[in-house]
Design a protein around this motif. Sequence first.
Motif, PDB file in Angstrom:
ATOM      1  N   GLU A  31       0.845  -1.191   0.000  1.00 46.96           N
ATOM      2  CA  GLU A  31       0.000   0.000   0.000  1.00 46.96           C
ATOM      3  C   GLU A  31       0.881   1.241   0.000  1.00 46.96           C
ATOM      4  OE1 GLU A  31      -0.584  -2.281   2.548  1.00 46.96           O
ATOM      5  OE2 GLU A  31      -2.400  -3.228   1.826  1.00 46.96           O
ATOM      6  N   ASP A  32       0.672   2.076  -0.972  1.00 50.21           N
ATOM      7  CA  ASP A  32       1.357   3.354  -1.066  1.00 50.21           C
ATOM      8  C   ASP A  32       0.404   4.389  -0.468  1.00 50.21           C
ATOM      9  OD1 ASP A  32       2.601   5.709  -1.776  1.00 50.21           O
ATOM     10  OD2 ASP A  32       2.354   5.424  -3.938  1.00 50.21           O
ATOM     11  N   PRO A  33       0.802   5.046   0.620  1.00 47.91           N
ATOM     12  CA  PRO A  33      -0.107   6.001   1.284  1.00 47.91           C
ATOM     13  C   PRO A  33      -0.652   7.077   0.349  1.00 47.91           C
ATOM     14  CG  PRO A  33       1.839   5.627   2.638  1.00 47.91           C
ATOM     15  CD  PRO A  33       2.076   4.932   1.327  1.00 47.91           C
ATOM     16  N   GLN A  34       0.166   7.558  -0.585  1.00 53.67           N
ATOM     17  CA  GLN A  34      -0.314   8.581  -1.512  1.00 53.67           C
ATOM     18  C   GLN A  34      -1.350   8.003  -2.463  1.00 53.67           C
ATOM     19  OE1 GLN A  34       3.361  10.010  -3.232  1.00 53.67           O
ATOM     20  NE2 GLN A  34       3.398  11.784  -1.861  1.00 53.67           N
ATOM     21  N   ARG A  35      -1.105   6.774  -2.916  1.00 51.19           N
ATOM     22  CA  ARG A  35      -2.062   6.110  -3.815  1.00 51.19           C
ATOM     23  C   ARG A  35      -3.381   5.859  -3.088  1.00 51.19           C
ATOM     24  NH1 ARG A  35      -2.570   2.886  -8.473  1.00 51.19           N
ATOM     25  NH2 ARG A  35      -3.810   1.015  -8.174  1.00 51.19           N
ATOM     26  N   VAL A  36      -3.283   5.409  -1.845  1.00 52.52           N
ATOM     27  CA  VAL A  36      -4.486   5.154  -1.053  1.00 52.52           C
ATOM     28  C   VAL A  36      -5.267   6.450  -0.863  1.00 52.52           C
ATOM     29  CG1 VAL A  36      -5.339   4.463   1.217  1.00 52.52           C
ATOM     30  CG2 VAL A  36      -3.556   3.106   0.099  1.00 52.52           C
ATOM     31  N   ALA A  37      -4.575   7.534  -0.554  1.00 50.97           N
ATOM     32  CA  ALA A  37      -5.245   8.825  -0.361  1.00 50.97           C
ATOM     33  C   ALA A  37      -5.917   9.279  -1.653  1.00 50.97           C
ATOM     34  CB  ALA A  37      -4.247   9.869   0.122  1.00 50.97           C
ATOM     35  N   ALA A  38      -5.224   9.086  -2.776  1.00 52.59           N
ATOM     36  CA  ALA A  38      -5.803   9.481  -4.063  1.00 52.59           C
ATOM     37  C   ALA A  38      -7.036   8.643  -4.373  1.00 52.59           C
ATOM     38  CB  ALA A  38      -4.769   9.334  -5.170  1.00 52.59           C
ATOM     39  N   LEU A  39      -6.969   7.343  -4.096  1.00 51.79           N
ATOM     40  CA  LEU A  39      -8.115   6.470  -4.342  1.00 51.79           C
ATOM     41  C   LEU A  39      -9.280   6.811  -3.421  1.00 51.79           C
ATOM     42  CD1 LEU A  39      -6.249   3.089  -4.875  1.00 51.79           C
ATOM     43  CD2 LEU A  39      -7.455   4.431  -6.602  1.00 51.79           C
ATOM     44  N   GLU A  40      -8.969   7.133  -2.181  1.00 57.39           N
ATOM     45  CA  GLU A  40     -10.038   7.536  -1.259  1.00 57.39           C
ATOM     46  C   GLU A  40     -10.729   8.799  -1.759  1.00 57.39           C
ATOM     47  OE1 GLU A  40      -7.974   7.784   2.481  1.00 57.39           O
ATOM     48  OE2 GLU A  40      -8.357   5.668   2.943  1.00 57.39           O
ATOM     49  N   GLN A  41      -9.951   9.738  -2.279  1.00 63.31           N
ATOM     50  CA  GLN A  41     -10.532  10.966  -2.830  1.00 63.31           C
ATOM     51  C   GLN A  41     -11.415  10.654  -4.028  1.00 63.31           C
ATOM     52  OE1 GLN A  41     -10.584  13.982  -1.567  1.00 63.31           O
ATOM     53  NE2 GLN A  41     -11.855  14.661  -3.273  1.00 63.31           N
ATOM     54  N   GLN A  42     -10.956   9.729  -4.876  1.00 61.98           N
ATOM     55  CA  GLN A  42     -11.766   9.332  -6.027  1.00 61.98           C
ATOM     56  C   GLN A  42     -13.080   8.706  -5.568  1.00 61.98           C
ATOM     57  OE1 GLN A  42      -8.878   6.912  -8.287  1.00 61.98           O
ATOM     58  NE2 GLN A  42      -9.519   8.139 -10.047  1.00 61.98           N
ATOM     59  N   VAL A  43     -13.022   7.889  -4.535  1.00 61.62           N
ATOM     60  CA  VAL A  43     -14.235   7.250  -4.015  1.00 61.62           C
ATOM     61  C   VAL A  43     -15.205   8.314  -3.513  1.00 61.62           C
ATOM     62  CG1 VAL A  43     -15.151   5.788  -2.168  1.00 61.62           C
ATOM     63  CG2 VAL A  43     -13.167   5.023  -3.485  1.00 61.62           C
ATOM     64  N   VAL A  44     -14.693   9.296  -2.799  1.00 65.85           N
ATOM     65  CA  VAL A  44     -15.552  10.381  -2.301  1.00 65.85           C
ATOM     66  C   VAL A  44     -16.216  11.106  -3.462  1.00 65.85           C
ATOM     67  CG1 VAL A  44     -15.514  12.629  -1.127  1.00 65.85           C
ATOM     68  CG2 VAL A  44     -14.321  10.674  -0.117  1.00 65.85           C
ATOM     69  N   GLN A  45     -15.431  11.406  -4.512  1.00 65.28           N
ATOM     70  CA  GLN A  45     -15.992  12.084  -5.686  1.00 65.28           C
ATOM     71  C   GLN A  45     -17.046  11.220  -6.370  1.00 65.28           C
ATOM     72  OE1 GLN A  45     -12.469  12.956  -7.961  1.00 65.28           O
ATOM     73  NE2 GLN A  45     -12.177  14.955  -7.005  1.00 65.28           N
ATOM     74  N   LEU A  46     -16.756   9.932  -6.513  1.00 63.67           N
ATOM     75  CA  LEU A  46     -17.724   9.030  -7.157  1.00 63.67           C
ATOM     76  C   LEU A  46     -18.999   8.902  -6.328  1.00 63.67           C
ATOM     77  CD1 LEU A  46     -15.297   6.286  -8.480  1.00 63.67           C
ATOM     78  CD2 LEU A  46     -16.615   7.901  -9.843  1.00 63.67           C
ATOM     79  N   GLN A  47     -18.861   8.858  -5.015  1.00 66.12           N
ATOM     80  CA  GLN A  47     -20.045   8.791  -4.159  1.00 66.12           C
ATOM     81  C   GLN A  47     -20.905  10.034  -4.345  1.00 66.12           C
ATOM     82  OE1 GLN A  47     -18.043   8.138  -0.394  1.00 66.12           O
ATOM     83  NE2 GLN A  47     -18.678   5.992  -0.354  1.00 66.12           N
ATOM     84  N   GLY A  48     -20.263  11.185  -4.466  1.00 65.47           N
ATOM     85  CA  GLY A  48     -21.007  12.420  -4.708  1.00 65.47           C
ATOM     86  C   GLY A  48     -21.724  12.389  -6.039  1.00 65.47           C
ATOM     87  N   GLN A  49     -21.046  11.880  -7.066  1.00 67.27           N
ATOM     88  CA  GLN A  49     -21.667  11.804  -8.385  1.00 67.27           C
ATOM     89  C   GLN A  49     -22.837  10.831  -8.385  1.00 67.27           C
ATOM     90  OE1 GLN A  49     -18.424  10.768 -10.976  1.00 67.27           O
ATOM     91  NE2 GLN A  49     -17.680  12.866 -11.128  1.00 67.27           N
ATOM     92  N   VAL A  50     -22.679   9.699  -7.715  1.00 66.74           N
ATOM     93  CA  VAL A  50     -23.767   8.720  -7.644  1.00 66.74           C
ATOM     94  C   VAL A  50     -24.955   9.322  -6.900  1.00 66.74           C
ATOM     95  CG1 VAL A  50     -24.466   6.502  -6.640  1.00 66.74           C
ATOM     96  CG2 VAL A  50     -22.308   6.680  -7.890  1.00 66.74           C
ATOM     97  N   SER A  51     -24.676  10.050  -5.838  1.00 62.55           N
ATOM     98  CA  SER A  51     -25.741  10.706  -5.075  1.00 62.55           C
ATOM     99  C   SER A  51     -26.504  11.702  -5.947  1.00 62.55           C
ATOM    100  CB  SER A  51     -25.121  11.450  -3.898  1.00 62.55           C
ATOM    101  OG  SER A  51     -25.651  11.036  -2.706  1.00 62.55           O
ATOM    102  N   GLU A  52     -25.752  12.509  -6.689  1.00 70.91           N
ATOM    103  CA  GLU A  52     -26.388  13.502  -7.560  1.00 70.91           C
ATOM    104  C   GLU A  52     -27.221  12.819  -8.643  1.00 70.91           C
ATOM    105  OE1 GLU A  52     -25.233  17.007 -10.729  1.00 70.91           O
ATOM    106  OE2 GLU A  52     -23.750  16.426  -9.233  1.00 70.91           O
ATOM    107  N   LEU A  53     -26.694  11.756  -9.237  1.00 69.31           N
ATOM    108  CA  LEU A  53     -27.446  11.032 -10.256  1.00 69.31           C
ATOM    109  C   LEU A  53     -28.708  10.407  -9.683  1.00 69.31           C
ATOM    110  CD1 LEU A  53     -24.524   9.348 -12.198  1.00 69.31           C
ATOM    111  CD2 LEU A  53     -26.052  11.140 -13.038  1.00 69.31           C
ATOM    112  N   ALA A  54     -28.626   9.898  -8.461  1.00 70.31           N
ATOM    113  CA  ALA A  54     -29.805   9.313  -7.826  1.00 70.31           C
ATOM    114  C   ALA A  54     -30.880  10.383  -7.619  1.00 70.31           C
ATOM    115  CB  ALA A  54     -29.425   8.668  -6.497  1.00 70.31           C
ATOM    116  N   GLU A  55     -30.464  11.587  -7.210  1.00 66.06           N
ATOM    117  CA  GLU A  55     -31.424  12.685  -7.025  1.00 66.06           C
ATOM    118  C   GLU A  55     -32.061  13.074  -8.361  1.00 66.06           C
ATOM    119  OE1 GLU A  55     -29.808  16.015  -4.899  1.00 66.06           O
ATOM    120  OE2 GLU A  55     -28.924  14.707  -3.373  1.00 66.06           O
ATOM    121  N   ARG A  56     -31.252  13.144  -9.402  1.00 65.52           N
ATOM    122  CA  ARG A  56     -31.781  13.501 -10.727  1.00 65.52           C
ATOM    123  C   ARG A  56     -32.753  12.439 -11.241  1.00 65.52           C
ATOM    124  NH1 ARG A  56     -27.316  16.405 -14.454  1.00 65.52           N
ATOM    125  NH2 ARG A  56     -26.630  17.963 -12.961  1.00 65.52           N
ATOM    126  N   LEU A  57     -32.409  11.173 -11.028  1.00 68.23           N
ATOM    127  CA  LEU A  57     -33.290  10.086 -11.445  1.00 68.23           C
ATOM    128  C   LEU A  57     -34.608  10.157 -10.688  1.00 68.23           C
ATOM    129  CD1 LEU A  57     -33.808   7.500 -13.040  1.00 68.23           C
ATOM    130  CD2 LEU A  57     -32.676   6.243 -11.197  1.00 68.23           C
TER     131      LEU A  57
END
Length: 76
Positions: A31-57
Motif C-alpha cells: 500500500e502506497d499512502p499517496q495512492r491510497v489517499a488518491a483512491l479515497e478521494q476518487q471514491v468520495v468524488q464518485l459517491q457524490g456523483q452517484v448521489s447527484e445522479l440518484a437525485e436527478r433520477l
Amino acid sequence: MQGPPQPPGMDLNYVIDQAMPRTQRRLGGGEDPQRVAALEQQVVQLQGQVSELAERLDFAERTLAERRERKLGAGQ
C-alpha cells in the motif's frame, strides 16, 4: 450477502482490481499512502456523483409520474 445494486455498466470487481491488484491484496502489502489517499478521494468524488445522479433520477421519475397522472385525469 449482497451489497446495494450497482449502476448499469459498473463492474465492482474491475474497480477493485484497478485500485489494488489481486497479488497485493493476497500478500497484504504494497500500500502506497499517496495512492491510497488518491483512491479515497476518487471514491468520495464518485459517491457524490452517484448521489447527484440518484437525485436527478428521482426527480425525473416524479416528473414523469406527475405528467402521467395529469394526462390520465384529463382523458377521463
